[in-house]
Design a protein around this motif. Structure first.
Motif, PDB file in Angstrom:
ATOM      1  N   GLU A 141     -61.493  39.287 -32.303  1.00 43.53           N
ATOM      2  CA  GLU A 141     -62.180  39.478 -31.020  1.00 43.53           C
ATOM      3  C   GLU A 141     -62.581  38.144 -30.412  1.00 43.53           C
ATOM      4  OE1 GLU A 141     -66.466  41.280 -29.733  1.00 43.53           O
ATOM      5  OE2 GLU A 141     -65.182  42.615 -30.923  1.00 43.53           O
ATOM      6  N   TRP A 142     -63.125  37.247 -31.228  1.00 47.46           N
ATOM      7  CA  TRP A 142     -63.501  35.921 -30.729  1.00 47.46           C
ATOM      8  C   TRP A 142     -62.275  35.149 -30.256  1.00 47.46           C
ATOM      9  CZ3 TRP A 142     -66.845  34.878 -35.688  1.00 47.46           C
ATOM     10  CH2 TRP A 142     -68.007  35.655 -35.619  1.00 47.46           C
ATOM     11  N   GLU A 144     -59.370  36.398 -29.126  1.00 45.32           N
ATOM     12  CA  GLU A 144     -58.820  36.964 -27.891  1.00 45.32           C
ATOM     13  C   GLU A 144     -59.699  36.652 -26.685  1.00 45.32           C
ATOM     14  OE1 GLU A 144     -58.367  41.084 -28.778  1.00 45.32           O
ATOM     15  OE2 GLU A 144     -56.564  40.793 -30.018  1.00 45.32           O
ATOM     16  N   LYS A 145     -61.014  36.546 -26.909  1.00 41.30           N
ATOM     17  CA  LYS A 145     -61.929  36.222 -25.814  1.00 41.30           C
ATOM     18  C   LYS A 145     -62.121  34.717 -25.649  1.00 41.30           C
ATOM     19  CE  LYS A 145     -64.574  40.547 -26.040  1.00 41.30           C
ATOM     20  NZ  LYS A 145     -65.919  41.151 -26.260  1.00 41.30           N
ATOM     21  N   LYS A 146     -61.366  33.942 -26.446  1.00 47.97           N
ATOM     22  CA  LYS A 146     -61.419  32.473 -26.392  1.00 47.97           C
ATOM     23  C   LYS A 146     -62.828  31.950 -26.679  1.00 47.97           C
ATOM     24  CE  LYS A 146     -57.486  32.116 -23.266  1.00 47.97           C
ATOM     25  NZ  LYS A 146     -56.954  31.582 -21.991  1.00 47.97           N
ATOM     26  N   GLN A 147     -63.488  32.630 -27.614  1.00 48.27           N
ATOM     27  CA  GLN A 147     -64.812  32.192 -28.045  1.00 48.27           C
ATOM     28  C   GLN A 147     -64.682  31.299 -29.282  1.00 48.27           C
ATOM     29  OE1 GLN A 147     -66.986  35.831 -28.673  1.00 48.27           O
ATOM     30  NE2 GLN A 147     -67.318  36.187 -26.501  1.00 48.27           N
TER      31      GLN A 147
END
Length: 455
Positions: A141-142, A144-147
């Motif tokens: 998730e991080w 894909e969200k570029k976190q």
């Protein structure tokens, strides 16, 4: 006329300008302080090393080891390889490393990336798991969200088994090379396996397999526990005064008074814990483990944070808990002890050549009977099972040492063939268990190999 046209400027201030101190390492900002997913100290070291374009092992050896010069190994990963989980804990190893890192980065908040604020609250034994754990869904998730990809402190606690956000179990084994990672390795990198370097993000087949392991009620309890502990972690920076062993003893004593009318034996029966243990907790002579306190709070419907911060004098009346209700929730089993069945099971285990043999703790879980009760009725059988398990553990350890010695020998010869001197440092980077150089037999294997090579 020309002279009057000239402008007059203020004189220069030639006093020496005060330049603020500069840090030796980047003043990298920690992730999530004051939140349930605050970064762990070992994860911070991995990110700091990546920011300097070096491996964490190099950063520890070149910069931190000189500042943490202790007999136990300090910041030398080769000497503390299997004990790096303590760097996130509440003891001297975490304290030493925090002080060294704060000196190098000029930060003053790195203590919140450890459990140092909990040193008076919970016993250190079994507080942290010895290996790395992670939630692949969080990583994915991080990503894909570029976190920012990092390692939350919550994942390092042994009592936390599931992700409080994605509701599936944490992973302990790389899906690519099928090996476990130490908490901090020479080549650690957030989101990637320190063994093979592959991405540890979401794998659907693994996720679905994990969801089938836990029953619904068991999963709900573990999710609650992860969230409750995360809540305590997020509040820790602001509650240093409230977090004390005295608060634990005081609150438990109030619960005994409200729920069992001051009868410690009755309260102990309700939570299925020995009376003497509860008595020692209430008197402040011993501390309950984080897992024990979490289970008690779950059964009474009280968050761990509330346990430390809220007034509990009216707990019994406000929550309408009666003894019979509490017994139903807390007691693991009310069935009578079947001595014949237990004896038959123990004797069958001793005559069975099953490998690996079970420990008495595992046997007690199988039978759903308290281990102390089994020991009380069948001490000789229990000792025989324990001795068999201990012997098996020693044999396994001996076998691993021998395999490591053989691997060291092969690597030493390979390095020599490449024209490189097989030093302990060079060999340790290439073997699968570099931490095993702490064993004398493994070091002797390298010396013997060097003698054979006439080095």
């Amino acid at each position: 006329m020309l002279a009057s046209a000239l402008e007059t400027y203020a004189s220069w201030d030639l006093r020496k300008v005060a330049i603020p101190s500069r840090s030796r390492l980047y003043r990298l900002e920690p992730v999530g302080i004051g939140t349930p997913l605050v970064e762990s100290l070992t994860g911070y070291i991995s990110r700091l090393a990546e920011a300097h374009c070096v491996n964490p092992g190099v950063l520890m050896e070149k910069e931190l080891a000189t500042l943490v010069n202790k007999e136990y190994g300090g910041a030398n990963l080769h000497r503390i390889y299997n004990y790096t989980t303590a760097l996130n804990g509440s003891g001297v190893m975490a304290m030493d490393l925090v002080q060294a890192l704060q000196k190098l980065t000029l930060r003053d908040d790195l203590g919140f990336l450890t459990l140092l604020a909990w040193y008076k609250l919970f016993p250190s034994r079994n507080l942290l798991r010895p290996i790395r754990a992670w939630c692949p869904s969080c990583y994915q998730e991080w990503y894909e969200k570029k976190q920012l990809i990092y390692e939350p402190l919550l994942w390092s606690l042994d009592v936390v088994k599931v992700c409080p956000y994605h509701h599936h179990q944490l992973i302990f084994q790389c899906p690519h090379c099928h090996q476990k990672n130490t908490t901090l390795a020479w080549r650690s990198r957030p989101g990637y396996c320190s063994r093979c370097g592959e991405w540890l993000g979401l794998i659907l087949s693994q996720e679905s397999a994990n969801r089938k392991v836990l029953k619904k009620n068991e999963l709900e309890q573990k999710i609650w526990a992860a969230k409750a502990i995360g809540e305590l972690i997020s509040a820790t920076p602001y509650l240093n005064d409230a977090l004390s062993s005295t608060a634990i003893a005081l609150t438990l004593s109030k619960w005994v008074e409200e729920i069992a009318k001051g009868n410690i034996a009755e309260f102990a029966r309700q939570i299925n814990i020995p009376r003497n243990t509860v008595w020692l907790w209430c008197k402040g002579k011993n501390l309950p483990s984080l897992e024990a306190l979490t289970n008690i709070c779950y059964c009474f419907g009280v968050s761990i944070l509330s346990f430390f911060t809220e007034e509990t004098n009216n707990l019994y009346l406000s929550r309408k808990l009666v003894a019979t209700e509490v017994k139903t929730t807390l007691r693991k089993s009310s069935k009578p002890f079947d001595a014949e069945k237990v004896k038959f099971h123990l004797e069958a285990l001793l005559t069975n050549d099953e490998s690996p043999p079970l420990s008495m703790e595992a046997v007690a879980r199988q039978l759903e009977v308290n281990r102390r009760t089994i020991y009380k009725h069948f001490p000789d059988l229990c000792r025989a099972i324990s001795a068999r398990y201990t012997s098996y553990q020693k044999d396994c350890h001996k076998k691993i040492i021998e395999e490591c010695c053989q691997e060291v020998r092969l690597v030493a010869f390979d390095l020599h063939n490449q024209g490189k001197y097989p030093t302990e440092s060079a060999v340790s980077e290439l073997i699968s268990k570099p931490g095993y150089f702490r064993y004398k037999k493994v070091r002797l294997a390298l010396r013997e190999a060097n003698r054979e090579l006439e080095l």
